[in-house]
Design a protein around this motif. Structure first.
Motif, mmCIF file in Angstrom:
data_model
loop_
_atom_site.group_PDB
_atom_site.id
_atom_site.type_symbol
_atom_site.label_atom_id
_atom_site.label_comp_id
_atom_site.label_asym_id
_atom_site.label_seq_id
_atom_site.Cartn_x
_atom_site.Cartn_y
_atom_site.Cartn_z
ATOM 1 N N VAL A 15 0.841 -1.202 0.000
ATOM 2 C CA VAL A 15 0.000 0.000 0.000
ATOM 3 C C VAL A 15 0.875 1.250 0.000
ATOM 4 C CG1 VAL A 15 -1.683 1.338 1.315
ATOM 5 C CG2 VAL A 15 -1.940 -1.151 1.120
ATOM 6 N N ARG A 16 1.905 1.248 0.853
ATOM 7 C CA ARG A 16 2.806 2.410 0.928
ATOM 8 C C ARG A 16 3.457 2.687 -0.421
ATOM 9 N NH1 ARG A 16 7.976 2.651 0.899
ATOM 10 N NH2 ARG A 16 8.250 0.450 1.438
ATOM 11 N N LEU A 17 3.970 1.646 -1.058
ATOM 12 C CA LEU A 17 4.647 1.828 -2.342
ATOM 13 C C LEU A 17 3.693 2.373 -3.402
ATOM 14 C CD1 LEU A 17 6.842 -1.406 -2.412
ATOM 15 C CD2 LEU A 17 7.661 0.956 -2.257
ATOM 16 N N LYS A 18 2.453 1.880 -3.403
ATOM 17 C CA LYS A 18 1.486 2.348 -4.395
ATOM 18 C C LYS A 18 1.095 3.797 -4.133
ATOM 19 C CE LYS A 18 -1.228 2.047 -7.905
ATOM 20 N NZ LYS A 18 -0.644 2.026 -9.274
ATOM 21 N N LEU A 19 0.852 4.141 -2.863
ATOM 22 C CA LEU A 19 0.508 5.527 -2.541
ATOM 23 C C LEU A 19 1.683 6.463 -2.818
ATOM 24 C CD1 LEU A 19 -1.544 5.115 0.761
ATOM 25 C CD2 LEU A 19 -2.403 5.899 -1.461
ATOM 26 N N GLU A 20 2.883 5.996 -2.514
ATOM 27 C CA GLU A 20 4.075 6.809 -2.799
ATOM 28 C C GLU A 20 4.175 7.100 -4.296
ATOM 29 O OE1 GLU A 20 8.956 6.500 -2.321
ATOM 30 O OE2 GLU A 20 7.659 5.033 -1.329
ATOM 31 N N GLY A 47 -7.116 -4.489 5.319
ATOM 32 C CA GLY A 47 -7.727 -4.024 6.550
ATOM 33 C C GLY A 47 -7.175 -2.687 7.019
ATOM 34 N N ARG A 48 -7.832 -2.130 8.037
ATOM 35 C CA ARG A 48 -7.434 -0.826 8.572
ATOM 36 C C ARG A 48 -6.000 -0.818 9.125
ATOM 37 N NH1 ARG A 48 -10.753 3.364 9.668
ATOM 38 N NH2 ARG A 48 -12.567 1.985 9.555
ATOM 39 N N PRO A 49 -5.550 -1.882 9.841
ATOM 40 C CA PRO A 49 -4.170 -1.851 10.354
ATOM 41 C C PRO A 49 -3.123 -1.677 9.254
ATOM 42 C CG PRO A 49 -5.419 -3.550 11.475
ATOM 43 C CD PRO A 49 -6.279 -3.071 10.345
ATOM 44 N N SER A 50 -3.319 -2.347 8.117
ATOM 45 C CA SER A 50 -2.358 -2.219 7.014
ATOM 46 C C SER A 50 -2.368 -0.805 6.443
ATOM 47 C CB SER A 50 -2.679 -3.231 5.907
ATOM 48 O OG SER A 50 -2.488 -4.556 6.365
ATOM 49 N N ILE A 51 -3.556 -0.206 6.339
ATOM 50 C CA ILE A 51 -3.661 1.170 5.834
ATOM 51 C C ILE A 51 -2.949 2.128 6.784
ATOM 52 C CG2 ILE A 51 -5.249 3.076 5.376
ATOM 53 C CD1 ILE A 51 -5.209 0.952 3.185
ATOM 54 N N ARG A 52 -3.175 1.973 8.073
ATOM 55 C CA ARG A 52 -2.565 2.892 9.037
ATOM 56 C C ARG A 52 -1.043 2.750 9.066
ATOM 57 N NH1 ARG A 52 -6.876 3.082 14.149
ATOM 58 N NH2 ARG A 52 -8.398 4.385 13.023
ATOM 59 N N GLU A 53 -0.559 1.523 8.982
ATOM 60 C CA GLU A 53 0.892 1.331 8.948
ATOM 61 C C GLU A 53 1.496 1.997 7.719
ATOM 62 O OE1 GLU A 53 1.957 -2.757 9.300
ATOM 63 O OE2 GLU A 53 0.983 -3.015 11.253
ATOM 64 N N ALA A 54 0.808 1.887 6.583
ATOM 65 C CA ALA A 54 1.296 2.517 5.357
ATOM 66 C C ALA A 54 1.310 4.037 5.494
ATOM 67 C CB ALA A 54 0.415 2.099 4.174
ATOM 68 N N LEU A 55 0.262 4.599 6.089
ATOM 69 C CA LEU A 55 0.190 6.054 6.259
ATOM 70 C C LEU A 55 1.258 6.556 7.225
ATOM 71 C CD1 LEU A 55 -3.684 6.598 6.403
ATOM 72 C CD2 LEU A 55 -2.137 7.117 4.502
ATOM 73 N N TYR A 56 1.486 5.817 8.312
ATOM 74 C CA TYR A 56 2.531 6.222 9.262
ATOM 75 C C TYR A 56 3.909 6.192 8.596
ATOM 76 C CZ TYR A 56 -0.934 5.827 13.027
ATOM 77 O OH TYR A 56 -2.031 5.991 13.831
ATOM 78 N N ALA A 57 4.125 5.200 7.738
ATOM 79 C CA ALA A 57 5.402 5.115 7.020
ATOM 80 C C ALA A 57 5.566 6.306 6.078
ATOM 81 C CB ALA A 57 5.482 3.804 6.238
ATOM 82 N N LEU A 58 4.491 6.687 5.403
ATOM 83 C CA LEU A 58 4.546 7.848 4.511
ATOM 84 C C LEU A 58 4.788 9.136 5.300
ATOM 85 C CD1 LEU A 58 1.595 6.990 2.093
ATOM 86 C CD2 LEU A 58 4.037 6.976 1.535
ATOM 87 N N GLU A 59 4.233 9.210 6.501
ATOM 88 C CA GLU A 59 4.453 10.396 7.335
ATOM 89 C C GLU A 59 5.916 10.491 7.753
ATOM 90 O OE1 GLU A 59 2.075 12.717 10.798
ATOM 91 O OE2 GLU A 59 2.574 10.629 11.254
ATOM 92 N N ARG A 60 6.521 9.357 8.102
ATOM 93 C CA ARG A 60 7.939 9.370 8.473
ATOM 94 C C ARG A 60 8.818 9.802 7.303
ATOM 95 N NH1 ARG A 60 6.322 4.614 11.179
ATOM 96 N NH2 ARG A 60 7.130 3.293 9.500
ATOM 97 N N MET A 61 8.358 9.545 6.095
ATOM 98 C CA MET A 61 9.096 9.946 4.895
ATOM 99 C C MET A 61 8.861 11.411 4.541
ATOM 100 S SD MET A 61 8.193 6.544 2.657
ATOM 101 C CE MET A 61 8.959 7.135 1.146
ATOM 102 N N GLY A 62 7.925 12.055 5.246
ATOM 103 C CA GLY A 62 7.623 13.450 4.960
ATOM 104 C C GLY A 62 6.665 13.646 3.804
ATOM 105 N N LEU A 63 5.996 12.573 3.386
ATOM 106 C CA LEU A 63 5.103 12.664 2.228
ATOM 107 C C LEU A 63 3.668 13.008 2.605
ATOM 108 C CD1 LEU A 63 6.386 9.646 0.100
ATOM 109 C CD2 LEU A 63 6.764 12.083 -0.311
ATOM 110 N N VAL A 64 3.283 12.737 3.849
ATOM 111 C CA VAL A 64 1.939 13.103 4.297
ATOM 112 C C VAL A 64 2.010 13.629 5.720
ATOM 113 C CG1 VAL A 64 0.852 11.331 2.847
ATOM 114 C CG2 VAL A 64 1.317 10.845 5.261
ATOM 115 N N LYS A 65 0.974 14.357 6.100
ATOM 116 C CA LYS A 65 0.807 14.840 7.465
ATOM 117 C C LYS A 65 -0.487 14.263 8.003
ATOM 118 C CE LYS A 65 1.433 17.437 11.126
ATOM 119 N NZ LYS A 65 2.522 17.132 12.090
#
Length: 234
Positions: A15-20, A47-65
């Motif tokens: 999910v993270r790679l696709k959103l990135e 599921g929701r846990p996978s989505i949240r983990e992906a979003l947190y990873a994107l936040e650490r990369m500075g791509l989302v807030k």
């Protein structure tokens, strides 16, 4: 790692790679919000846990807030985001016997290069700003903590004038990783005066636009400071 956790981790990475990729291709431009968690769950079939983990990873990369109760918003990453992700690694490297010396050398290369650059490209307005930073540094001689603050500010002023945000972020990281470990001098008047004279030599070389002299003055100053703090260490 359990099988279920490993599967969830793999899904969140996908999910993270696709959103990135979608952010990079401006399907979701900077400043816009991503779909809601529920919509993302439907979009990727996870599921929701996978989505949240992906979003947190994107936040650490500075791509989302991410703000509680709001959809994640796309942001533009900065050099600070990149360096903050390295902070843990940097601290692990610093505890190694050669760690501090390696970071001191990296800082020396950066600041020596900045001094050389400024000696060629400095403007009259920038010289005034450098001299003001130098004056504040001189006024703090003998006041250990105040001198440390104006010392860092002097070096940051020089780095900022190269107009490269990566250099500024790296400088700030070095301050965080290195300077914080240094003890305050037992005899601040003498130690501060020596450091200030090093700053004066750097400014004099920049003022007369001599890059070789400026680089050498910065190198001599930083090497002297490193020796001084090494000798005062445990």
């Amino acid at each position: 790692m359990t099988t279920a956790l490993a599967i969830r981790k793999k899904l969140s990475d996908e999910v993270r790679l696709k959103l990135e990729e979608m952010i990079r291709e401006e399907v979701y431009p900077v400043g816009t919000a991503l779909p809601s968690e529920r919509d993302l769950m439907e979009m990727f079939g996870v599921g929701r846990p996978s989505i949240r983990e992906a979003l947190y990873a994107l936040e650490r990369m500075g791509l989302v807030k991410i703000n509680t109760g709001e959809r994640a918003k796309v942001t533009r990453p900065t050099p600070d985001h990149f360096l903050s992700s390295l902070a843990g690694v940097a601290r692990q490297l610093l505890v190694r016997p050669e760690g501090v010396a390696n970071f001191e050398q990296a800082r020396l290369f950066l600041e020596e290069g900045c001094a050389r650059h400024l000696a060629v490209h400095v403007t009259a307005e920038q010289i005034k700003a450098i001299e003001a930073a130098l004056a504040r540094n001189e006024a703090a001689i003998g006041k250990a903590r105040a001198f440390a603050v104006t010392d860092v500010a002097f070096h940051r002023t020089l780095t900022e004038m190269v107009s490269n945000p990566i250099f500024v972020a790296v400088h700030d990281a070095f301050v965080d990783w290195l300077i914080g470990q240094r003890p305050l001098p037992a005899r601040p008047e003498i130690s501060n005066r020596e450091s200030f004279e090093g700053h004066v030599a750097i400014v004099d070389a920049i003022r007369v636009r001599d890059p070789e002299r400026a680089g050498r003055a910065m190198r001599d100053h930083l090497e002297s400071a490193e020796r001084k703090y090494r000798q005062s260490g445990p």
